[in-house]
Structure formats: structure tokens, C-alpha cells
Design an enzyme around this catalytic site. Structure first.
Site, mmCIF file in Angstrom:
data_model
loop_
_atom_site.group_PDB
_atom_site.id
_atom_site.type_symbol
_atom_site.label_atom_id
_atom_site.label_comp_id
_atom_site.label_asym_id
_atom_site.label_seq_id
_atom_site.Cartn_x
_atom_site.Cartn_y
_atom_site.Cartn_z
ATOM 1 N N ASN A 182 5.929 14.648 23.441
ATOM 2 C CA ASN A 182 5.069 14.324 22.454
ATOM 3 C C ASN A 182 6.136 15.756 20.942
ATOM 4 O O ASN A 182 7.272 16.117 20.923
ATOM 5 C CB ASN A 182 4.410 15.010 23.000
ATOM 6 C CG ASN A 182 4.369 16.752 23.498
ATOM 7 O OD1 ASN A 182 4.626 17.318 23.152
ATOM 8 N ND2 ASN A 182 2.945 16.275 24.390
ATOM 9 N N ASP B 40 -0.176 6.386 30.630
ATOM 10 C CA ASP B 40 -0.423 7.994 30.486
ATOM 11 C C ASP B 40 -0.401 7.837 28.557
ATOM 12 O O ASP B 40 -0.777 8.938 28.624
ATOM 13 C CB ASP B 40 0.522 8.525 31.078
ATOM 14 C CG ASP B 40 0.897 9.656 31.056
ATOM 15 O OD1 ASP B 40 0.544 10.447 31.039
ATOM 16 O OD2 ASP B 40 2.026 9.815 29.672
#
Lengths: 332, 332, 332
Positions: free
Chosen positions: C18, C207
């Protein structure tokens, strides 16, 4: 099964974007096509009968209305807006969502046409189950769009432009200076499970070449502003090598038009000749670090063909400008 | 169909590079092999007869002459330089182009050998159509290169080094400390459409393991400087699990040599045993933040085998150094 | 062939992480599953007899003990810890290694169950060769774990939660506000060579959706803290479109529980209906820029169903908290 709406969410990753963090137009086109392929394949298989897969036949002209950035979530939704006997019209909308601020922006509105091909024989086009329209006018409006695109496809036919040839030591700002070709060996992950290349994969490669041409010409950060209608003349089968060539055709003060040609070469099958699989014009703009649009160096057409293409590009540019002003829409 | 030249353009993305922004040598090797596979498959299918796909048999020693960075465009061009009855020699050049400044640099020159395998039976080698040479000497020079590599392949044979075994609590700077193994389950996107792994995919994994070994040893930013000749002893078929092991064999003041072994294990087919598919030596250098080459910690060989491999590595290093000085070429 | 240990090494790339540089929990789950699939497929083919591929049936609850970052090397090792007549239990450990400092940390411990499916007929479950245990108790302990998971699978069965429906103009902090759905067209690179989706690919998508729900809810940097047991009720075959939906069920002071549902739709095969392929609860925490855990906005359940799910989530949360305190383990 009337109108269907579905949403695809995708987080934009570093590999989807250029150095300035803007997601490539080609990545967005690929997502749009994936949504279109899902909804039209599902619709065409919604009744009993021969199983099929929807193949992209045409994408209407589309503008990139606002940039999408790394870390944002792309929100792609699709709706079937019309069906003819053998084709499906899909409207796809793309929103970008900044999940930290919650801000959403419309990035793209696109219209795609699909035809259902039999799974047993991908050269056979099947019939499309009709959609149920909520308003009577919808069918009539759809038929007009269908007829218009059919006419245009027949007019442009294959837009069989010559091949882009390399030139030694070209001068800056000429067509030869920025022209570029990319060769791609079709791999399993480029293909549907039925052995031909996804339309979205082809469009992503087309945008990639157009971007290289634009960056070579103006040497700044560049982004896709729009793509004109793309007709997919013929499927690209697995085992092909595709050559995607791009050359600049026209520059206005702040935009560049790049013609992109896609040729497929069935390397391992000598019975089949190299063929023009698709072609389109991409419009790019140049952006400053702060994201403001910059003037672009003027293209210098040299040969008679280049001058002719420049005038044709100018015609498309002026026509589109007039259309946008007529509709009182903001310029990209 | 004499000599063919094609160009592949690719923008380097964040995932292609290490933390310092340098594109991995393995990514470059993979592009080179894709270009080689395209041109040789096209050539081998240029006449009527049985259809085939070109499989990589060998890559000659190659140096990485200058680094390539994220955002640059890789320009890969390939040319067929010789054909024997059953093999094709391809010369591939890689340029890096900074499309914002227009600067171009030669990154890599590589020579690859391919053999055409029948599409109907990938264990059958077909004949190669001859190329037409523009100068008489070209054929003669090519034949010498062909004979030389054939001899070397027979001499090295399978270089059947033992397997890299894990060691508990190794000391820093020993071979055991930095040795590394990577296991990879072959997936559809690693394979040609004919069911075996692309040579380029294997080379990319080999470079990845070599890079982990080098980084573990010297704990700095590292880059591939060269790869010695790689022979591909046997195809890796789909459904295999491959183990790629790397161990440091030698260090000079400013370079590290890493031996990489590739073993294929046909997991689901117990009639076939695990086999050594390829092996090679990679040379890495350590770079400072500013891109200057740094001294590397000296390797401490412990066992007799490690000492033997160190001396062999030293031999290769001195031979290559002498060769470069003889040719008055700059050191990498 | 008793206990086998293998190590997979992978460098974490920008696309695996991320914006804060933390590798997605889904990427780690995918690596874990790849290791499990390799070791169990190899074991199940270790004797003569019908060839098979191991399909993921269940993953036990797993905690993410410490974050993994871009540039680190993931070290995945797997061991077969028990076999029943038709299933294999695999224990997988993941370490993160900073190759510049040499520091290693345990990231994850996971237990997976596989069943061997015949290559000739993937609907047929084959027998598993027995493992040899070094201690007598190992077999007995394994049998208890086997019976416990079997019982739990039968109890939960398909946890056939309703479908997540979009709501217009939802209020912040409600379930409707953050709920998200992702549609994915199964492609060749998602599948085994035998035509069904890798369990790891499904978990990665699960996820991804859970992460979008969590980020939409708390608008900060978020990471996966744990995943409860996931049962894979049915294979997802190639040609399917999968819809992965996530909705928040419960919030504690510093954690969010998100239910994720996976539905498979065999688009081109109208004889097969859409089915629930898997479901699980993911727990996420919110992190400050410095990596410290932040309080999360409290979820406001609105409907009776949402209130019921909130209480059930609270039950799971308190049970897990008690369990951890009983075992005197640190809280994640």
C-alpha cells in the site's frame, strides 16, 4: 434480464501510473473493456442455447474527463443500453474515488459494441437475446446509434494506412522523430480462455505507444485526453505477434493527435497473412508538474502524406471543438 | 528473408526496478529473450512445411554496459546473424532512452541460439531455412561462432554442481551466510502457448536469486554487471516446480560472482526425475547512493569445495579482465 | 518422504504494497498458499498411481504478527504436519528479512488443508500417501486437529449470508457507507494448469475488498491484523466471473471486522447456478504515519440483520481476546 448494472472496484497500483502518479489511459480502457466483456458475455448466455463469449467490435469516441491517481479506487459500472440481432451496446462509467477523503470524480464514459462468438467455433456469430426497455424511446434511440456506428464502420472500413517505417537521424518536431513501434508476443495472460486477445489488452498497448510518441515529441509529462472510435476489424488469435505503431498526425496549441495502427502477424501459421487488426487516433496533452496544460511544440510535416494527414487531423480537431462548444461542455 | 531487424519498445515500470530505481538485469534478459524468440520463430516459419516454435538453447556471455532506470524506454532490436541446419543465432541490442531528454545509451548486446521445435511434437527439432548473407565472410564467421559454442556446450555439459543445502547459524561473509533458494510453481503466464517455460522467465528468476545472494552478502544496493554463457540443457514443461539456488563463489575487490543452478521437478509426473535445467555465473557489483561502485566484503570460503570454486571463479575473473584489457574496452 | 521443508524467497515489489509501503495481507496469503500447493501436490504424487493436483480446502485462522515492507525478502517455508485418508495438513511459516540489515521477523504462521484431485477428473478425490511421524504423539495431535476442523466445517457449512446490496446516499459510519463489491473475470494467470482458480488468488482478492471497506470506513492507512478460518466450499472453474463483497460487521476500539463473501457465476454455462464459493472474516487495524495503531470510528448498525451481525462479531472478538489472554500472548 433487462438492464444490468455491475461495479468493478480496483485499487490503482504504482505500475498502473506514469512517473507523475497519473494512471495511464490504457489501464482505464482495459478496465472498461473487462466490464463490458463480463456484462455482455453474461447477457448473451442468459438464455438456453449455444454457449458464447462476447468479443469487442467497437469502442465509441471517449474523453478522459479527469485524471485518476495511484492509491485511488477505480469504480467501473456497466449497463446494457441496446441490443441488435447480433450485437450488444454497453455503456460503461468510470469514477475515481479517493478512499481517504471520500471524494469521487467521473473519469470516463464509454460506449462499447460486442458480438457473441460461439465457443465451439469462434468464427460463428450467434444471436443476442433482446433486452427489455423501461421506456419506449430507449429502443428507438439505440437503433439510431446502432445504424450510425454501422455506417461509420463501413465508411472507414479498415483505414488501411501504410506501415510506419523507421527513418535515420530525423529532425526534432518531425513525424519521423517521434514515431514508435512496439512488438508484442501474445501470451496466455493476454487472451480470453477461448484463445483470442482481449480488446482491452490491445487498447492498453495502443495507448502505451501513443504515450511514447507524445513524450518523445514534447519531452514533458503527458496524459491521454481522448481516444476516437476504435473498430476491431478482426480477432487477434493466440500465437500472433502484434506490431503497434504510432505516429503524430497533428498538433494544436495544446494537444497532439497520434495515429496508432495495430498489425497482427500469425508467425507460426504461414497460410495466414499479416493483417491490420485495429487503428485509432489518440489525443494527448502535455502537463506541467502542477498538472496545468502546457503548449506543445508544433509538428513539422515533411512529406505529402504527412501534410495530408496533418490537414485531416486539423479537420477532426476543429469538428470536435465545434461540437464541444455547441454542447457548451468544458474543453479537456 | 535474409536479415531481419525489429524493435520492441517498453516503458520500465516501478516493479521492474530495485529500490534505487535501477531496472533488474533479469528484466532486461527477459526482454532480450522475447525479441529473440519472436524473430527466430518468425524466421523458422517463413517457408512452407511443419509449423514450429523457437526454443532458447543458449545465451552467450553478456555485459550490462550502463544502467537502465524507471520511466526510461527500453529499445530492443534483433537481427538473425547466422543459421545452421538446426539452430538460429540472433544478435539482440538493448538501448535505454530517456524520452524526456532524448538521451540514448547502449545497455546490452547479447547473442542467443534457438532451435525450432515442432508444434505437433515439441521433442522433435526441425530444419532452419537458410538466411542470405550480404557478405561472404558473414557465413564463415557465423560458422566459427557456431562451432565454438557447440564445443563449449559439450565441454561444460551439465555442470552438474551439487545442490545448495541450508546451513544453521552461518557466519557473515561465508558462502552459507548468503546462499539462497527460490521455489517457483510454473504458471500459465510463464509458458509459451506450447507448454514450456520461456527461457527469459528462467533467466529473470536466476537474476532474482543472484541479486538476493549479492544483497545478503554486502548489504548495499547491488546491480548485475554481467552473466556468463547460459546453456539450456532441457525444456522446463508446464506443471513443474523449479528450484533456483544461488551461492557466492568468488569476490574480487569490487565484484561478486554468484553461481545459479536451476532444477526442475515434474511434481505431478513421478515417471520423470528432477533434473538440472540450466546453470550460470552472474557477476554483481555494489553501488553507493550516488551510483559509484563500492568495495565488497571478501568472501570466506570454508569447505574444500568452496575453496575450489573460489579458485575457479578467480580464474574466470582474471581471464575476463585480461580479455577486456586486450580489447582495450572499458571495464564494467 | 516424511516431513518436507522447502523455502520460497520473494522480493516484495511496489505493487505488493500500500501507499505506506506495507505489503498487503492478501499478497502474503497468496504466497502461503503457493507454498502449500507445491508441497502437498508433490507429496500426493510421491507414490505411483493416478496423478493429482492438490486443491485448497481450508485455511485455519491466522494472525499477521508483524508488517512486511517493500524491498524486504519474504521467506516462506512449508512442512506437512498430518495426513488423513483424503487430506493433507500443511504448516507454513513466513519470515520477513531486511537483506540490508539482515534483520528477520516472523510475519505469519498458517495451517492449510488440501485435498488431492485427479488430473483426469478434477471432481474425483484421490487417496493421500501417509507421512511417517518422528514422534508417536504427532499423529494423535494431528488427528485431533483434523477432527476439530472437520466438525467446524460441518457446523459453519456455507455460512450462506445474503448478498451485499448497494444503498443510495448512505450515512458515514454505517455498514452501507463502506460496503464494497469487486467483480473479477477469471483469467488464465489466475488458474492452475488444470483449470481452476488458485486458492491464493481468491484470498488475495478477498483481502483487497476487505481493505477497501476498512479504508472507506476509517479513511486512514489500514493493515490486515488477522483472518479467521476460510473454508473453500467448491472449486472456482475457469470461465467464471467472481463477485467478492465485503461489509463491516463489528468495530472494537482499535479494530474492524469485515465479512467477505465470494460468489462464483459460471457466466457461459447456464446449466450451473451462481454459488457461494467461500467466505471469511478479516480483522483490520488503522495505523498512523508512524505505524502506531489508531482508534477507529465506531460502526453504526442500522437494520436488524446488521445489529445481529454486530453482536456476533463482538462475540468472536471477546472470545479471541480471552483466548489470547489465556495463552498470555501479546495482542496484535
Amino acid at each position: 434480464s433487462a438492464f444490468q448494472v455491475r461495479a468493478i472496484l480496483l485499487i490503482m497500483r504504482p505500475d498502473d501510473a506514469n512517473v507523475a502518479g497519473n494512471v495511464h489511459g490504457g489501464t482505464i480502457l482495459k478496465m472498461i473493456e473487462e466490464a463490458g466483456a463480463i456484462i455482455s458475455t453474461r447477457h448473451c448466455n442468459s438464455q438456453n442455447g449455444e454457449r458464447c463469449v462476447a468479443a469487442l467490435a467497437r469502442v465509441e469516441r471517449t474523453d478522459f474527463l479527469s485524471p485518476m491517481c495511484i492509491g485511488e479506487v477505480a469504480h467501473v459500472s456497466a449497463e446494457i443500453t441496446y441490443t441488435s440481432k447480433h450485437s450488444v451496446e454497453v455503456q460503461v462509467n468510470v469514477m475515481s474515488e479517493n478512499i481517504l477523503t471520500g471524494a469521487k470524480k467521473l473519469t470516463n464514459k464509454a460506449t462499447l459494441w460486442y458480438v457473441p462468438l460461439s465457443l465451439k467455433n469462434v468464427d460463428k456469430v450467434l444471436e443476442v437475446p433482446p433486452v427489455v426497455y423501461s421506456r419506449q424511446e430507449q429502443e428507438e434511440e439505440g437503433r439510431k446509434r446502432y445504424e450510425a456506428q454501422k455506417l461509420e464502420r463501413m465508411e472507414t472500413k479498415w483505414r488501411n494506412g501504410d506501415i510506419v517505417q523507421p527513418v535515420l537521424n530525423p529532425e526534432p518536431n518531425t513525424v519521423s522523430y517521434s514515431q514508435s513501434s512496439l512488438i508484442h508476443l501474445v501470451g496466455p495472460s493476454d487472451c480470453t480462455l477461448h484463445g483470442f486477445v482481449h480488446g482491452g489488452v490491445t487498447m492498453k498497448l495502443m495507448d502505451e505507444v501513443a504515450g511514447i510518441v507524445a513524450a518523445r515529441h514534447c519531452k514533458t509529462n503527458i496524459v491521454t485526453a481522448s481516444v476516437d472510435a476504435i473498430n476491431f476489424h478482426d480477432k487477434i488469435r493466440k500465437g500472433c505477434v502484434i506490431t503497434i505503431s504510432g505516429r503524430m498526425t497533428f498538433t494544436s496549441n495544446k494537444s497532439m493527435e497520434i495515429e496508432v495502427l495495430v498489425d497482427a502477424d500469425p508467425v507460426v501459421d504461414s497460410s495466414q497473412k499479416r493483417y491490420r487488426a485495429a487503428s485509432a487516433f489518440f489525443t494527448y496533452v502535455s502537463l506541467s508538474q502542477e498538472g496545468r496544460s502546457l503548449p506543445v511544440p508544433q509538428l513539422v510535416p515533411e512529406t505529402e502524406d504527412e501534410k495530408k494527414r496533418f490537414e485531416e487531423g486539423k479537420g477532426r480537431y476543429l469538428q470536435m471543438k465545434a461540437k464541444r462548444q455547441g454542447h457548451a461542455e468544458p474543453q479537456p
